[in-house]
Scaffold this active site. Sequence first.
Site, PDB file in Angstrom:
ATOM      1  N   ASP A 148       7.043  33.705 -15.634  1.00  0.00           N
ATOM      2  CA  ASP A 148       6.116  35.104 -15.786  1.00  0.00           C
ATOM      3  C   ASP A 148       4.602  34.583 -15.838  1.00  0.00           C
ATOM      4  O   ASP A 148       4.540  33.385 -15.889  1.00  0.00           O
ATOM      5  CB  ASP A 148       6.420  36.078 -16.855  1.00  0.00           C
ATOM      6  CG  ASP A 148       5.684  37.071 -16.973  1.00  0.00           C
ATOM      7  OD1 ASP A 148       5.292  37.872 -15.784  1.00  0.00           O
ATOM      8  OD2 ASP A 148       5.224  37.632 -18.081  1.00  0.00           O
ATOM      9  N   SER A 149       3.971  35.619 -15.531  1.00  0.00           N
ATOM     10  CA  SER A 149       2.487  35.280 -15.703  1.00  0.00           C
ATOM     11  C   SER A 149       1.933  34.950 -16.843  1.00  0.00           C
ATOM     12  O   SER A 149       0.979  34.424 -17.346  1.00  0.00           O
ATOM     13  CB  SER A 149       1.605  36.569 -15.147  1.00  0.00           C
ATOM     14  OG  SER A 149       2.105  37.624 -15.665  1.00  0.00           O
TER      15      SER A 149
ATOM     16  N   TYR B 199      -1.455  38.759 -13.348  1.00  0.00           N
ATOM     17  CA  TYR B 199      -1.164  38.790 -11.838  1.00  0.00           C
ATOM     18  C   TYR B 199      -1.218  39.969 -11.132  1.00  0.00           C
ATOM     19  O   TYR B 199      -1.689  40.205 -10.048  1.00  0.00           O
ATOM     20  CB  TYR B 199       0.478  38.233 -11.540  1.00  0.00           C
ATOM     21  CG  TYR B 199       0.651  36.773 -11.773  1.00  0.00           C
ATOM     22  CD1 TYR B 199      -0.342  35.801 -12.118  1.00  0.00           C
ATOM     23  CD2 TYR B 199       2.025  36.329 -11.267  1.00  0.00           C
ATOM     24  CE1 TYR B 199      -0.072  34.562 -12.325  1.00  0.00           C
ATOM     25  CE2 TYR B 199       2.201  34.976 -11.384  1.00  0.00           C
ATOM     26  CZ  TYR B 199       1.196  34.114 -11.871  1.00  0.00           C
ATOM     27  OH  TYR B 199       1.792  32.828 -11.971  1.00  0.00           O
ATOM     28  N   GLY B 200      -1.311  41.061 -12.094  1.00  0.00           N
ATOM     29  CA  GLY B 200      -1.164  42.452 -11.635  1.00  0.00           C
ATOM     30  C   GLY B 200      -2.460  42.935 -10.929  1.00  0.00           C
ATOM     31  O   GLY B 200      -2.559  44.061 -10.295  1.00  0.00           O
TER      32      GLY B 200
ATOM     33  N   GLU C 244      -0.358  43.472 -25.049  1.00  0.00           N
ATOM     34  CA  GLU C 244      -0.762  42.215 -25.414  1.00  0.00           C
ATOM     35  C   GLU C 244      -1.688  42.210 -26.723  1.00  0.00           C
ATOM     36  O   GLU C 244      -1.855  41.199 -27.685  1.00  0.00           O
ATOM     37  CB  GLU C 244      -1.493  41.622 -24.567  1.00  0.00           C
ATOM     38  CG  GLU C 244      -0.698  41.220 -23.356  1.00  0.00           C
ATOM     39  CD  GLU C 244      -0.730  39.912 -22.804  1.00  0.00           C
ATOM     40  OE1 GLU C 244      -1.632  39.248 -22.779  1.00  0.00           O
ATOM     41  OE2 GLU C 244       0.239  39.530 -21.868  1.00  0.00           O
TER      42      GLU C 244
ATOM     43  N   CYS D 191       7.338  46.931 -15.129  1.00  0.00           N
ATOM     44  CA  CYS D 191       6.443  45.751 -15.571  1.00  0.00           C
ATOM     45  C   CYS D 191       6.961  45.296 -16.986  1.00  0.00           C
ATOM     46  O   CYS D 191       7.589  45.915 -17.523  1.00  0.00           O
ATOM     47  CB  CYS D 191       4.983  46.281 -16.098  1.00  0.00           C
ATOM     48  SG  CYS D 191       3.788  45.299 -16.969  1.00  0.00           S
ATOM     49  N   THR D 192       7.041  44.046 -16.697  1.00  0.00           N
ATOM     50  CA  THR D 192       7.565  43.383 -17.941  1.00  0.00           C
ATOM     51  C   THR D 192       7.302  43.929 -19.554  1.00  0.00           C
ATOM     52  O   THR D 192       7.857  43.615 -20.466  1.00  0.00           O
ATOM     53  CB  THR D 192       7.357  41.628 -17.769  1.00  0.00           C
ATOM     54  OG1 THR D 192       5.962  41.462 -17.743  1.00  0.00           O
ATOM     55  CG2 THR D 192       7.918  41.187 -16.558  1.00  0.00           C
ATOM     56  N   HIS D 193       6.065  44.234 -19.702  1.00  0.00           N
ATOM     57  CA  HIS D 193       5.490  44.495 -20.814  1.00  0.00           C
ATOM     58  C   HIS D 193       6.025  45.974 -21.314  1.00  0.00           C
ATOM     59  O   HIS D 193       6.122  46.211 -22.445  1.00  0.00           O
ATOM     60  CB  HIS D 193       4.134  44.836 -20.821  1.00  0.00           C
ATOM     61  CG  HIS D 193       3.383  43.380 -20.831  1.00  0.00           C
ATOM     62  ND1 HIS D 193       3.474  42.333 -19.672  1.00  0.00           N
ATOM     63  CD2 HIS D 193       2.413  42.945 -21.757  1.00  0.00           C
ATOM     64  CE1 HIS D 193       2.891  41.516 -19.911  1.00  0.00           C
ATOM     65  NE2 HIS D 193       2.286  41.568 -21.001  1.00  0.00           N
TER      66      HIS D 193
ATOM     67  N   CYS E  51       8.933  38.633 -13.578  1.00  0.00           N
ATOM     68  CA  CYS E  51       7.658  39.408 -13.336  1.00  0.00           C
ATOM     69  C   CYS E  51       7.674  40.236 -12.395  1.00  0.00           C
ATOM     70  O   CYS E  51       8.158  39.933 -10.898  1.00  0.00           O
ATOM     71  CB  CYS E  51       6.545  38.146 -13.195  1.00  0.00           C
ATOM     72  SG  CYS E  51       4.951  38.890 -12.808  1.00  0.00           S
ATOM     73  N   ASN E  52       7.266  41.471 -12.398  1.00  0.00           N
ATOM     74  CA  ASN E  52       7.406  42.646 -11.398  1.00  0.00           C
ATOM     75  C   ASN E  52       6.514  42.198 -10.292  1.00  0.00           C
ATOM     76  O   ASN E  52       6.659  42.410  -9.139  1.00  0.00           O
ATOM     77  CB  ASN E  52       7.311  43.942 -12.026  1.00  0.00           C
ATOM     78  CG  ASN E  52       8.279  44.493 -12.800  1.00  0.00           C
ATOM     79  OD1 ASN E  52       9.113  45.131 -12.307  1.00  0.00           O
ATOM     80  ND2 ASN E  52       8.417  44.002 -14.256  1.00  0.00           N
ATOM     81  N   THR E  53       5.512  41.788 -10.476  1.00  0.00           N
ATOM     82  CA  THR E  53       4.183  41.576  -9.526  1.00  0.00           C
ATOM     83  C   THR E  53       4.795  40.389  -8.518  1.00  0.00           C
ATOM     84  O   THR E  53       4.698  40.347  -7.493  1.00  0.00           O
ATOM     85  CB  THR E  53       2.855  41.162 -10.261  1.00  0.00           C
ATOM     86  OG1 THR E  53       2.544  42.407 -11.143  1.00  0.00           O
ATOM     87  CG2 THR E  53       1.661  41.272  -9.309  1.00  0.00           C
TER      88      THR E  53
HETATM   89  N1  DGL Z   1       4.208  40.284 -15.683  1.00  0.00           N
HETATM   90  C1  DGL Z   1       3.439  41.064 -15.131  1.00  0.00           C
HETATM   91  C2  DGL Z   1       4.309  42.388 -13.987  1.00  0.00           C
HETATM   92  O1  DGL Z   1       5.677  42.411 -14.775  1.00  0.00           O
HETATM   93  C3  DGL Z   1       2.462  42.009 -16.068  1.00  0.00           C
HETATM   94  C4  DGL Z   1       1.419  41.225 -16.411  1.00  0.00           C
HETATM   95  C5  DGL Z   1       0.379  40.612 -15.217  1.00  0.00           C
HETATM   96  O2  DGL Z   1      -0.253  41.571 -14.517  1.00  0.00           O
HETATM   97  O3  DGL Z   1       0.411  39.505 -14.927  1.00  0.00           O
HETATM   98  O4  DGL Z   1       4.201  42.813 -13.338  1.00  0.00           O
END
Ligand code: DGL
Length: 268
Positions: A15-16, A47-48, A155, A185-187, A78-80
């Site tokens: 993940d990012s 990454y988003g 975060e 999104c993972t968060h 990571c979704n992005t």
């Molecule tokens: N992990 C990213 C996602 O799931 C969220 C955090 C980021 O923007 O890097 O899209």
Amino acid sequence: MTLKNPLARAIGVFDSGVGGLTVLQALRRRMPHRDFVYLGDTARVPYGRKPPEMVVDFAVGIADFLCEMGVEGLVVACNTASAVALPALVERCPVPAWGVIDPGVEAATRVTRSGGVGVIGTQAAMASRAYQRRLEARGFQVWARACPMLVHVVEEGLAESPEAGMLVRHYLSGRPPIDTLILGCTHYPLLRNVIQRAVDEDVTLVDSAEATAEVVSRALEREPHPAARGRVVHFVTGDPVAFAHTAKVIGGVEGEIVPLPVTELAAA
Ligand code: DGL
């Protein structure tokens, strides 16, 4: 310097940053005896908000690094990165690679009754239309919204705060009738309670972390490597102390945290 995989035939997860730990936790609940190598690219998070071609470059470098370690599968937690880089990774990796988007879409398909499906995520993930295209192809009415502030809220450890509630209500305002909302999104699983309170009770929230863990564990049904002991090693490109600290919000990390210079991750 090349770091060697300290674990035998582990599953690679990246993940990012810390968000993918929600996917890692779900994977470990389903496959407690397997070993995992987690890579959090905390030096380059988020990454988003980055251009897709940059995220593809990052993801390819990470995938090469993990594949060189001999992982037996790669989970793009990571979704992005899943939205913009999964096809490149599937083509490049010698092992199976899974993203979080298809499992989330499958799960939404199973639960929606009305066909009105919402999805929320980062700007890059929403702009890629990866979720929207898949859902529309199934004939669903799709509502999508980028919620850039929510990653920071999580975060900062503010997931249960009144401010989180305010932002979530703002982002979810003006939505058409939906009965399913994908947390793209993972968060966002960390904001589950706040999000559920902001939507009608009968809106089902789909957590792509759980859905992904189900798909990966089904695909890797065979016995783990005999040397596997349910261990995790975390590689982080940024400050390991900050990673451990931020990860507390997501339930903390279990296992070693190894600093990894980001220069090790250049795509070959
Ligand atoms: N992990 C990213 C996602 O799931 C969220 C955090 C980021 O923007 O890097 O899209």
